[in-house]
Design an enzyme around this catalytic site. Structure first.
Site, PDB file in Angstrom:
ATOM      1  N   THR A  81       0.819  -1.218   0.000  1.00  0.00           N
ATOM      2  CA  THR A  81       0.000   0.000   0.000  1.00  0.00           C
ATOM      3  C   THR A  81       0.853   1.270   0.000  1.00  0.00           C
ATOM      4  OG1 THR A  81      -1.266  -1.292   1.623  1.00  0.00           O
ATOM      5  CG2 THR A  81      -2.101   0.903   1.071  1.00  0.00           C
ATOM      6  N   THR A  82       1.827   1.321   0.904  1.00  0.00           N
ATOM      7  CA  THR A  82       2.647   2.526   1.058  1.00  0.00           C
ATOM      8  C   THR A  82       3.346   2.874  -0.252  1.00  0.00           C
ATOM      9  OG1 THR A  82       3.083   1.703   3.304  1.00  0.00           O
ATOM     10  CG2 THR A  82       4.410   3.564   2.555  1.00  0.00           C
ATOM     11  N   TRP A  83       3.875   1.866  -0.898  1.00  0.00           N
ATOM     12  CA  TRP A  83       4.592   2.042  -2.167  1.00  0.00           C
ATOM     13  C   TRP A  83       3.653   2.597  -3.249  1.00  0.00           C
ATOM     14  CZ3 TRP A  83       6.527  -2.694  -5.486  1.00  0.00           C
ATOM     15  CH2 TRP A  83       7.371  -2.236  -6.496  1.00  0.00           C
ATOM     16  N   HIS A 142      -8.819  -0.767   2.425  1.00  0.00           N
ATOM     17  CA  HIS A 142      -8.572  -2.214   2.503  1.00  0.00           C
ATOM     18  C   HIS A 142      -9.905  -2.965   2.365  1.00  0.00           C
ATOM     19  CE1 HIS A 142      -4.447  -1.672   3.683  1.00  0.00           C
ATOM     20  NE2 HIS A 142      -4.666  -1.315   4.926  1.00  0.00           N
ATOM     21  N   SER A 172       4.930 -10.057   6.508  1.00  0.00           N
ATOM     22  CA  SER A 172       4.976  -8.607   6.687  1.00  0.00           C
ATOM     23  C   SER A 172       4.003  -8.168   7.779  1.00  0.00           C
ATOM     24  CB  SER A 172       4.646  -7.926   5.356  1.00  0.00           C
ATOM     25  OG  SER A 172       4.794  -6.548   5.459  1.00  0.00           O
ATOM     26  N   TYR A 230       2.242  -7.121  -6.559  1.00  0.00           N
ATOM     27  CA  TYR A 230       3.477  -6.542  -5.993  1.00  0.00           C
ATOM     28  C   TYR A 230       4.707  -7.113  -6.700  1.00  0.00           C
ATOM     29  CZ  TYR A 230       6.863  -5.463  -2.184  1.00  0.00           C
ATOM     30  OH  TYR A 230       7.930  -5.008  -1.438  1.00  0.00           O
ATOM     31  N   GLY A 299      10.959  -4.814   2.012  1.00  0.00           N
ATOM     32  CA  GLY A 299      10.453  -4.466   0.684  1.00  0.00           C
ATOM     33  C   GLY A 299      10.942  -5.410  -0.396  1.00  0.00           C
TER      34      GLY A 299
HETATM   35  P1  PAP Z   1      -0.212  -1.130   4.961  1.00  0.00           P
HETATM   36  O1  PAP Z   1      -1.152  -1.957   4.170  1.00  0.00           O
HETATM   37  O2  PAP Z   1      -0.346  -1.303   6.440  1.00  0.00           O
HETATM   38  O3  PAP Z   1      -0.205   0.306   4.545  1.00  0.00           O
HETATM   39  P2  PAP Z   1       1.949  -1.901   3.247  1.00  0.00           P
HETATM   40  O4  PAP Z   1       2.583  -0.667   2.796  1.00  0.00           O
HETATM   41  O5  PAP Z   1       1.015  -2.582   2.332  1.00  0.00           O
HETATM   42  O6  PAP Z   1       1.260  -1.680   4.659  1.00  0.00           O
HETATM   43  O7  PAP Z   1       3.025  -2.987   3.603  1.00  0.00           O
HETATM   44  C1  PAP Z   1       4.320  -2.718   3.998  1.00  0.00           C
HETATM   45  C2  PAP Z   1       5.198  -3.576   3.140  1.00  0.00           C
HETATM   46  O8  PAP Z   1       5.527  -2.869   1.945  1.00  0.00           O
HETATM   47  C3  PAP Z   1       6.511  -3.874   3.829  1.00  0.00           C
HETATM   48  O9  PAP Z   1       6.927  -5.139   3.323  1.00  0.00           O
HETATM   49  P3  PAP Z   1       7.934  -6.111   4.118  1.00  0.00           P
HETATM   50  O10 PAP Z   1       7.417  -6.219   5.519  1.00  0.00           O
HETATM   51  O11 PAP Z   1       7.900  -7.400   3.388  1.00  0.00           O
HETATM   52  O12 PAP Z   1       9.261  -5.457   4.046  1.00  0.00           O
HETATM   53  C4  PAP Z   1       7.372  -2.725   3.321  1.00  0.00           C
HETATM   54  O13 PAP Z   1       8.750  -2.957   3.477  1.00  0.00           O
HETATM   55  C5  PAP Z   1       6.949  -2.709   1.878  1.00  0.00           C
HETATM   56  N1  PAP Z   1       7.255  -1.425   1.218  1.00  0.00           N
HETATM   57  C6  PAP Z   1       7.126  -0.171   1.717  1.00  0.00           C
HETATM   58  N2  PAP Z   1       7.530   0.730   0.820  1.00  0.00           N
HETATM   59  C7  PAP Z   1       7.945   0.063  -0.265  1.00  0.00           C
HETATM   60  C8  PAP Z   1       8.499   0.446  -1.525  1.00  0.00           C
HETATM   61  N3  PAP Z   1       8.710   1.727  -1.821  1.00  0.00           N
HETATM   62  N4  PAP Z   1       8.807  -0.535  -2.415  1.00  0.00           N
HETATM   63  C9  PAP Z   1       8.586  -1.827  -2.114  1.00  0.00           C
HETATM   64  N5  PAP Z   1       8.083  -2.264  -0.948  1.00  0.00           N
HETATM   65  C10 PAP Z   1       7.769  -1.337  -0.031  1.00  0.00           C
END
Ligand code: PAP
Length: 331
Positions: A81-83, A142, A172, A230, A299
């Site tokens: 989501t954040t990405w 969501h 995650s 993703y 990520g």
């Molecule tokens: P949310 O649904 O609570 O907002 P969300 O952003 O979907 O969270 O999930 C965070 C995951 O996206 C993390 O994955 P990981 O635990 O496997 O590392 C986070 O690292 C990853 N993430 C955040 N920013 C990016 C980015 N710019 N590129 C790729 N993955 C990212």
């Protein structure tokens, strides 16, 4: 653009005593399961929610008025989501906020402050101020497809759905929950949380049902719903960013292609860049109550191999196979 979040209550931290009477009455009639970070999850319209989430859901179902120009980014938590919030905000607003400037909003804001979650905006307000967003308004959610507010279904707004391999999503989620709650206040062990995830009990889960409904709807109406993965976004980001721009009606011009706009957006929104910005490294927090840095862990694709046992991986694969069988969806 970004909101002053200092005045907002940390919504994820709202306790059950702070629920409205309407929500308290509703949850008293719903099936419940023990939660991890929160005491209980409740099943509503076939999906599981924490009480706070449910309060936001029922309020936005009642009061949110979609516009045809609105754009929704939908994910199940921890799917990237954040990405994609960062990418969509940058892509859609690239005329107002040139990507290559030092004062681009992403330099001073976590992506979650630029693209709010629809349902969380309605947690404690029937009429939240949504004027921070210029047109088109971009919302994240969501929520399962069939629980989206009626006005979303009735409008011509576009939805972008991002999903992720369930083993990486689970890992995650578990790591995030661990960061969020001190060990002594957790009400379930990891094994319990894993079993709950496989049974479908996590926010806006079952994971598989949430994904599958959007997958099926995107097949029926590809003009309205773009389905992204993703892993594919990681593998061929340029290709999928161009698809996204076409889908949202803001394709890259020949001039933008020539000057490397696609690459610039991807670089600005990359894990490396975002996670190393001061705003995402220190102790800054979101209005939702978590630290900005909690949204950046590794990520990567396939980190589950480092953290799940063979049995756990096998169990998730079995559920995935069973749930997705016959639908042509591979994750
Ligand atoms: P949310 O649904 O609570 O907002 P969300 O952003 O979907 O969270 O999930 C965070 C995951 O996206 C993390 O994955 P990981 O635990 O496997 O590392 C986070 O690292 C990853 N993430 C955040 N920013 C990016 C980015 N710019 N590129 C790729 N993955 C990212």
């Amino acid at each position: 653009m970004a909101r002053d979040t200092s005045l907002l209550p940390p919504k994820y931290l709202l306790q059950e005593e702070a629920l409205t009477q309407e929500c308290k009455e509703l949850i008293s009639s719903l099936p419940k399961e023990k939660g991890y970070v929160f005491s209980y999850s409740y099943k509503y319209e076939g999906f599981w929610y924490t009480p706070i989430y449910l309060q936001g859901l029922i309020a936005c179902q009642k009061y949110f008025q979609a516009r045809d120009s609105d754009v929704f980014l939908v994910t199940i938590p921890k799917s990237g989501t954040t990405w994609l919030k960062a990418i969509m905000f940058t892509l859609i607003n690239r005329k107002n906020y040139p990507v290559d400037t030092k004062n681009h909003p992403l330099h001073n804001n976590n992506p979650h402050n630029l693209v709010p979650f629809l349902e969380l905006d309605y947690v404690d307000n029937q009429n939240p101020d949504l004027s921070f967003s210029s047109s088109p308004r971009i919302f994240a959610s969501h929520l399962p497809y069939f629980s989206m507010p009626k006005s979303v279904h009735d409008s011509a707004c576009k939805l972008v759905y991002l999903c992720r391999n369930p083993k990486d999503t689970f890992v995650s989620l578990w790591q995030f929950a661990d960061k969020l709650t001190p060990e002594e206040t957790r009400s379930n062990s990891l094994g319990d949380v894993f079993d709950l995830f496989c049974k479908g009990v996590n926010t806006c889960g079952p994971f598989w049902d949430n994904v599958l409904d959007y997958w099926n709807e995107s097949k029926k109406n590809s003009e309205r719903i773009l389905f992204l993965k993703y892993e594919e976004l990681k593998e061929e980001p340029n290709l999928h960013l161009r698809r996204l721009a076409e889908f949202l009606g803001c394709p890259f011009s020949a001039d933008e292609e020539e000057t490397g706009m696609v690459e610039e957006i991807l670089k600005l929104c990359s894990f490396n860049n975002l996670s190393n910005l001061e705003i995402n490294k220190g102790t800054d927090k979101l209005a939702y109550g978590m630290e900005n840095k909690a949204f950046f862990r590794r990520g990567e694709v396939g980190d589950w191999k480092n953290l799940l046992t063979t049995e756990m991986a096998k169990k998730i694969d079995q559920v995935t196979e069973q749930k997705f069988s016959g639908f042509g969806l591979l994750l």
